[in-house]
Design a protein around this motif. Structure first.
Motif, PDB file in Angstrom:
ATOM      1  N   ASP A 139       0.889  -1.075   0.386  1.00 33.45           N
ATOM      2  CA  ASP A 139       0.496  -0.104  -0.045  1.00 33.45           C
ATOM      3  C   ASP A 139       0.728   1.474   0.054  1.00 33.45           C
ATOM      4  OD1 ASP A 139      -2.005  -1.240  -0.025  1.00 33.45           O
ATOM      5  OD2 ASP A 139      -2.519  -1.611   2.081  1.00 33.45           O
ATOM      6  N   GLN A 140       1.824   1.100   1.177  1.00 31.08           N
ATOM      7  CA  GLN A 140       3.019   2.714   1.191  1.00 31.08           C
ATOM      8  C   GLN A 140       3.423   2.796  -0.678  1.00 31.08           C
ATOM      9  OE1 GLN A 140       5.714   2.409   4.057  1.00 31.08           O
ATOM     10  NE2 GLN A 140       4.063   1.661   5.535  1.00 31.08           N
ATOM     11  N   LEU A 141       3.602   1.365  -1.168  1.00 29.45           N
ATOM     12  CA  LEU A 141       4.568   1.084  -2.449  1.00 29.45           C
ATOM     13  C   LEU A 141       3.697   1.795  -3.448  1.00 29.45           C
ATOM     14  CD1 LEU A 141       7.398   0.721  -3.220  1.00 29.45           C
ATOM     15  CD2 LEU A 141       5.893  -1.699  -4.360  1.00 29.45           C
ATOM     16  N   PHE A 142       2.636   1.612  -3.776  1.00 27.48           N
ATOM     17  CA  PHE A 142       1.612   1.738  -4.467  1.00 27.48           C
ATOM     18  C   PHE A 142       0.856   3.540  -4.570  1.00 27.48           C
ATOM     19  CE2 PHE A 142      -0.174  -2.405  -4.831  1.00 27.48           C
ATOM     20  CZ  PHE A 142       1.406  -2.960  -5.406  1.00 27.48           C
ATOM     21  N   SER A 143       1.127   4.069  -2.746  1.00 26.75           N
ATOM     22  CA  SER A 143       0.756   5.412  -2.613  1.00 26.75           C
ATOM     23  C   SER A 143       1.572   5.732  -3.275  1.00 26.75           C
ATOM     24  CB  SER A 143       0.668   5.287  -1.200  1.00 26.75           C
ATOM     25  OG  SER A 143       0.544   6.793  -0.685  1.00 26.75           O
ATOM     26  N   PHE A 144       3.148   5.749  -2.802  1.00 27.12           N
ATOM     27  CA  PHE A 144       4.146   6.546  -3.445  1.00 27.12           C
ATOM     28  C   PHE A 144       4.258   6.639  -5.293  1.00 27.12           C
ATOM     29  CE2 PHE A 144       8.316   6.274  -5.154  1.00 27.12           C
ATOM     30  CZ  PHE A 144       9.253   7.351  -5.084  1.00 27.12           C
ATOM     31  N   PHE A 145       3.868   5.429  -6.226  1.00 23.85           N
ATOM     32  CA  PHE A 145       3.977   5.609  -7.555  1.00 23.85           C
ATOM     33  C   PHE A 145       2.953   6.477  -7.397  1.00 23.85           C
ATOM     34  CE2 PHE A 145       7.402   2.326  -7.164  1.00 23.85           C
ATOM     35  CZ  PHE A 145       7.942   2.693  -8.062  1.00 23.85           C
ATOM     36  N   ARG A 146       1.902   6.690  -6.203  1.00 20.27           N
ATOM     37  CA  ARG A 146       0.372   7.705  -7.535  1.00 20.27           C
ATOM     38  C   ARG A 146       1.130   9.067  -6.964  1.00 20.27           C
ATOM     39  NH1 ARG A 146      -2.920   3.529  -4.732  1.00 20.27           N
ATOM     40  NH2 ARG A 146      -3.625   2.461  -6.775  1.00 20.27           N
ATOM     41  N   ASN A 147       1.610   9.219  -5.896  1.00 16.05           N
ATOM     42  CA  ASN A 147       1.787  11.008  -5.166  1.00 16.05           C
ATOM     43  C   ASN A 147       2.961  11.440  -5.373  1.00 16.05           C
ATOM     44  OD1 ASN A 147      -0.948  10.072  -4.514  1.00 16.05           O
ATOM     45  ND2 ASN A 147      -0.615   9.284  -2.757  1.00 16.05           N
ATOM     46  N   SER A 148       4.363  10.556  -5.871  1.00 23.54           N
ATOM     47  CA  SER A 148       4.875  10.991  -5.646  1.00 23.54           C
ATOM     48  C   SER A 148       5.974  12.279  -6.585  1.00 23.54           C
ATOM     49  CB  SER A 148       6.394  10.018  -6.092  1.00 23.54           C
ATOM     50  OG  SER A 148       7.736  10.665  -6.019  1.00 23.54           O
ATOM     51  N   LYS A 149       6.001  13.551  -5.379  1.00 28.60           N
ATOM     52  CA  LYS A 149       6.829  14.848  -6.509  1.00 28.60           C
ATOM     53  C   LYS A 149       7.740  14.656  -6.988  1.00 28.60           C
ATOM     54  CE  LYS A 149       5.437  18.845  -4.473  1.00 28.60           C
ATOM     55  NZ  LYS A 149       5.303  20.331  -4.075  1.00 28.60           N
ATOM     56  N   ALA A 150       8.396  13.638  -6.804  1.00 29.85           N
ATOM     57  CA  ALA A 150       9.688  13.099  -7.276  1.00 29.85           C
ATOM     58  C   ALA A 150       9.183  12.290  -9.119  1.00 29.85           C
ATOM     59  CB  ALA A 150      11.398  12.394  -7.013  1.00 29.85           C
ATOM     60  N   ILE A 151       8.092  11.705  -8.564  1.00 29.67           N
ATOM     61  CA  ILE A 151       8.129  10.851 -10.494  1.00 29.67           C
ATOM     62  C   ILE A 151       7.349  11.846 -11.134  1.00 29.67           C
ATOM     63  CG2 ILE A 151       6.795   9.040 -11.014  1.00 29.67           C
ATOM     64  CD1 ILE A 151       7.631   7.455  -9.010  1.00 29.67           C
TER      65      ILE A 151
END
Ligand code: 6CS
Length: 313
Positions: free
Chosen positions: A88-100
């Motif tokens: 869940d954390q991983l997917f949330s990171f990929f969805r929302n990451s400002k870096a990405i």
């Protein structure tokens, strides 16, 4: 007209499933046709990237494992233990990451590429000819890595002799004993039959395989707003699809491997066994700041802020 899209895997592997969904969406919502070029049809990862940069291809999926040579900041994905194991954390990171979503696109743009998305493909595991429980077990092990300087550094820090190779050479190199190990997600170890040429799978929990989908920038800039929207919507739909597709995939793949080769060992390292691998993260991070390009510090800081946000939400 026809849009050409190449990726680094077979049609039924994760990048292929993503590409098929993208094609389906684009074709359902526009007059464009998407022609898919799986691994092997147009060359190695480096070749399809060149073809996308030169405009022969409109779309390309290339992993940071190879893009690190072109965009040094993309090597950040090889700082070990940076990405969370929690899905869940991983997917949330990929969805929302400002870096990405904000910092990386201009860096890709400098290389003539419109960064459309990044997504995870699964927990990375080592497959080796000898069992691995500690960095000492990697001593003298020629370990294949993607052609990425920071990944080379991280395997050196793990105690191995890193050997960068394009994907197409890996099976043969293991078979002939030129290398004795490689790393990849379970689905890929299964589909490419890496278990035939290695005997042990080790799960250090150090990374999740990240990939990226891009368009040729001149092509993308030339699209109408409506067409851009079709592309973005197709990417968003394919992103959610590929996240869902991966539910249970690692365990299913490991079961298939075990069925195909009962004597294959599959070992999840304990926290204690992981400790010395984790201890390398600090030095690899320092190395990233040295070789990760002008934006290395900004990217790393933003990644960490994004990861903290993903862990909190
Ligand atoms: O290890 C590699 O080179 C390949 N691994 C995966 C999961 N996808 C594409 C890449 O070329």
């Amino acid at each position: 007209d026809t849009w050409r899209y190449a990726f680094e895997e077979a049609l039924e592997e994760v990048q292929g499933k993503f590409a098929q969904k993208f094609k389906e969406e684009v074709e359902a919502n526009s007059d464009h046709e998407v022609q898919l070029f799986p691994f092997g049809t147009l060359g190695e990862s480096a070749d399809i990237m060149e073809q996308a940069q030169s405009g022969i291809l409109q779309f390309v999926d290339q992993s940071p494992g190879f893009t690190g040579a072109l965009i040094p900041e993309a090597q950040v994905f090889f700082v070990p233990y940076l990405l969370p194991a929690d899905r869940d954390q991983l997917f949330s990171f990929f969805r929302n990451s400002k870096a990405i979503h904000e910092l990386f696109p201009p860096l890709y743009a400098e290389q003539g590429l419109e960064l459309l998305t990044m997504f995870p493909e699964g927990e990375v595991m080592m497959t080796t000819t000898e069992a691995v429980a500690s960095p000492a077990d990697l001593n003298e092990v020629k370990f294949r890595v993607m052609t990425n300087p920071l990944l080379v550094e991280s395997y050196r820090a793990f105690g191995a002799t890193p050997t960068p190779l394009p994907w197409g050479e890996v099976y043969g190199a293991l078979q002939t004993g030129i290398i004795q190990g490689q790393e990849n997600p379970a689905f890929f170890i299964e589909s490419t039959k890496m278990y035939e040429v290695t005997d042990h799978i080790t799960r250090p929990g150090h990374n999740n395989f990240t990939t990226a989908v891009m368009a040729n920038k001149d092509f993308y800039d030339g699209l109408s707003d409506e067409e851009k929207q079709v592309v973005q919507n197709a990417i968003d739909t394919a992103f959610e699809f590929i996240i869902e597709y991966q539910t249970g995939l690692t365990e299913e793949s490991l079961t298939k491997i075990q069925e195909a080769k009962p004597e294959m060992t599959i070992t999840t390292l304990t926290d204690e066994q992981r400790a010395p691998f984790m201890a390398t993260a600090e030095s690899v991070e320092q190395e990233f700041l040295k070789i990760g390009g002008d934006q290395a510090q900004a990217i790393l800081d933003q990644m960490k802020a994004d990861l903290a946000a993903a862990a909190g939400g």
